[in-house]
Scaffold this motif. Structure first.
Motif, short mmCIF file in Angstrom:
data_model
loop_
_atom_site.label_atom_id
_atom_site.label_comp_id
_atom_site.label_asym_id
_atom_site.label_seq_id
_atom_site.Cartn_x
_atom_site.Cartn_y
_atom_site.Cartn_z
N ASP A 88 0.82 -1.21 0.00
CA ASP A 88 0.00 0.00 0.00
C ASP A 88 0.85 1.26 0.00
N ALA A 89 1.91 1.27 0.80
CA ALA A 89 2.76 2.46 0.88
C ALA A 89 3.40 2.77 -0.47
N LEU A 90 3.89 1.74 -1.15
CA LEU A 90 4.54 1.97 -2.43
C LEU A 90 3.53 2.37 -3.50
N ALA A 91 2.40 1.70 -3.57
CA ALA A 91 1.39 2.04 -4.57
C ALA A 91 0.82 3.44 -4.32
N ASP A 92 0.53 3.75 -3.06
CA ASP A 92 0.01 5.09 -2.73
C ASP A 92 1.05 6.16 -3.02
N GLY A 93 2.32 5.88 -2.71
CA GLY A 93 3.40 6.82 -2.99
C GLY A 93 3.56 7.06 -4.48
N ALA A 94 3.41 6.01 -5.27
CA ALA A 94 3.52 6.14 -6.72
C ALA A 94 2.42 7.05 -7.27
N VAL A 95 1.21 6.84 -6.81
CA VAL A 95 0.09 7.68 -7.26
C VAL A 95 0.32 9.13 -6.84
N ALA A 96 0.80 9.32 -5.61
CA ALA A 96 1.07 10.68 -5.13
C ALA A 96 2.17 11.35 -5.95
N ALA A 97 3.09 10.55 -6.51
CA ALA A 97 4.19 11.08 -7.31
C ALA A 97 3.83 11.23 -8.79
N GLY A 98 2.59 10.91 -9.16
CA GLY A 98 2.15 11.14 -10.54
C GLY A 98 1.75 9.91 -11.32
N ALA A 99 1.83 8.73 -10.72
CA ALA A 99 1.43 7.50 -11.42
C ALA A 99 -0.09 7.40 -11.49
N SER A 100 -0.55 6.55 -12.39
CA SER A 100 -1.97 6.22 -12.47
C SER A 100 -2.21 4.93 -11.70
N ALA A 101 -3.22 4.93 -10.84
CA ALA A 101 -3.53 3.74 -10.05
C ALA A 101 -4.02 2.63 -10.96
N GLY A 102 -3.61 1.42 -10.65
CA GLY A 102 -4.04 0.24 -11.40
C GLY A 102 -4.99 -0.60 -10.56
N ARG A 103 -4.93 -1.89 -10.78
CA ARG A 103 -5.86 -2.79 -10.11
C ARG A 103 -5.31 -3.25 -8.76
N THR A 104 -6.23 -3.76 -7.94
CA THR A 104 -5.90 -4.35 -6.65
C THR A 104 -6.39 -5.78 -6.65
N GLU A 105 -5.56 -6.70 -6.16
CA GLU A 105 -5.95 -8.10 -6.00
C GLU A 105 -5.73 -8.48 -4.55
N ASP A 106 -6.74 -9.09 -3.94
CA ASP A 106 -6.61 -9.54 -2.56
C ASP A 106 -7.17 -10.95 -2.44
N HIS A 107 -6.26 -11.90 -2.28
CA HIS A 107 -6.64 -13.30 -2.13
C HIS A 107 -6.38 -13.78 -0.70
N GLY A 108 -6.22 -12.86 0.22
CA GLY A 108 -5.93 -13.22 1.60
C GLY A 108 -4.45 -13.52 1.79
N PHE A 109 -4.00 -14.65 1.26
CA PHE A 109 -2.59 -15.04 1.39
C PHE A 109 -1.70 -14.31 0.39
N MET A 110 -2.33 -13.63 -0.59
CA MET A 110 -1.58 -12.90 -1.61
C MET A 110 -2.31 -11.58 -1.86
N TYR A 111 -1.55 -10.50 -1.86
CA TYR A 111 -2.14 -9.17 -2.00
C TYR A 111 -1.26 -8.35 -2.92
N GLY A 112 -1.88 -7.66 -3.86
CA GLY A 112 -1.09 -6.85 -4.77
C GLY A 112 -1.86 -5.66 -5.31
N ARG A 113 -1.10 -4.66 -5.68
CA ARG A 113 -1.65 -3.47 -6.33
C ARG A 113 -0.71 -3.10 -7.47
N SER A 114 -1.26 -2.40 -8.44
CA SER A 114 -0.43 -1.99 -9.56
C SER A 114 -0.60 -0.50 -9.82
N PHE A 115 0.36 0.04 -10.57
CA PHE A 115 0.29 1.43 -11.01
C PHE A 115 1.03 1.53 -12.34
N ASP A 116 0.66 2.53 -13.11
CA ASP A 116 1.37 2.84 -14.35
C ASP A 116 2.23 4.06 -14.07
N ASP A 117 3.54 3.96 -14.37
CA ASP A 117 4.46 5.06 -14.11
C ASP A 117 4.24 6.20 -15.11
#
Length: 145
Positions: A88-117
């Motif tokens: 979350d910190a890295l994805a949120d930081g990327a968006v704050a720095a100008g990235a576009s937010a991507g998708r979020t996946e939450d499978h409990g044991f695996m969690y991920g977010r993406s962004f476009d630089d």
């Protein structure tokens, strides 16, 4: 075959802006691999993303068109994180720095977010429960049912 290092090469429109973007996220650069055409973004001890000016990148693929990552995708760069909070910190930081937010996946044991630089390259940040890493995601998920 085992390789000592990996260098992922990415074309960028504005090298200084791309460098500032990743520095805002807390990344550093290896000056041995940096000059007016390139910046060696350190992703780990043996992983480097080479941010290359588009015209310089073109010299490596003279007979091919350089993709515009804003309209086409050729690679997804996925980086592991130590925790869900780090994702979350890295994805949120990327968006704050100008990235576009991507998708979020939450499978409990695996969690991920993406962004476009700034150039549209998709970066995925992923955390996986260490037990799932050990067993393999599918086997771990099956055992949790």
């Amino acid at each position: 075959m085992k390789h000592a290092m990996i260098f992922v090469n990415l074309p960028v429109a504005d090298l200084a802006a791309s460098r500032a973007f990743f520095e805002a996220l807390g990344y550093t650069f290896d000056e041995r691999f940096s000059d007016e055409n390139a910046a060696g973004l350190l992703l780990g001890d043996t992983q480097v993303a080479m941010l290359l000016r588009r015209d310089f990148y073109q010299t490596f693929v003279p007979d091919k068109q350089v993709a515009d990552a804003r309209s086409a995708s050729e690679v997804l760069v996925c980086l592991s994180a130590e925790s869900r909070d780090e994702v979350d910190a890295l994805a949120d930081g990327a968006v704050a720095a100008g990235a576009s937010a991507g998708r979020t996946e939450d499978h409990g044991f695996m969690y991920g977010r993406s962004f476009d630089d700034l150039d549209g390259h998709t970066w995925e940040i992923m955390w996986m429960d260490p037990a799932a890493v050990e067993a393999g995601p599918e086997a771990y998920a099956a055992g949790q049912s």
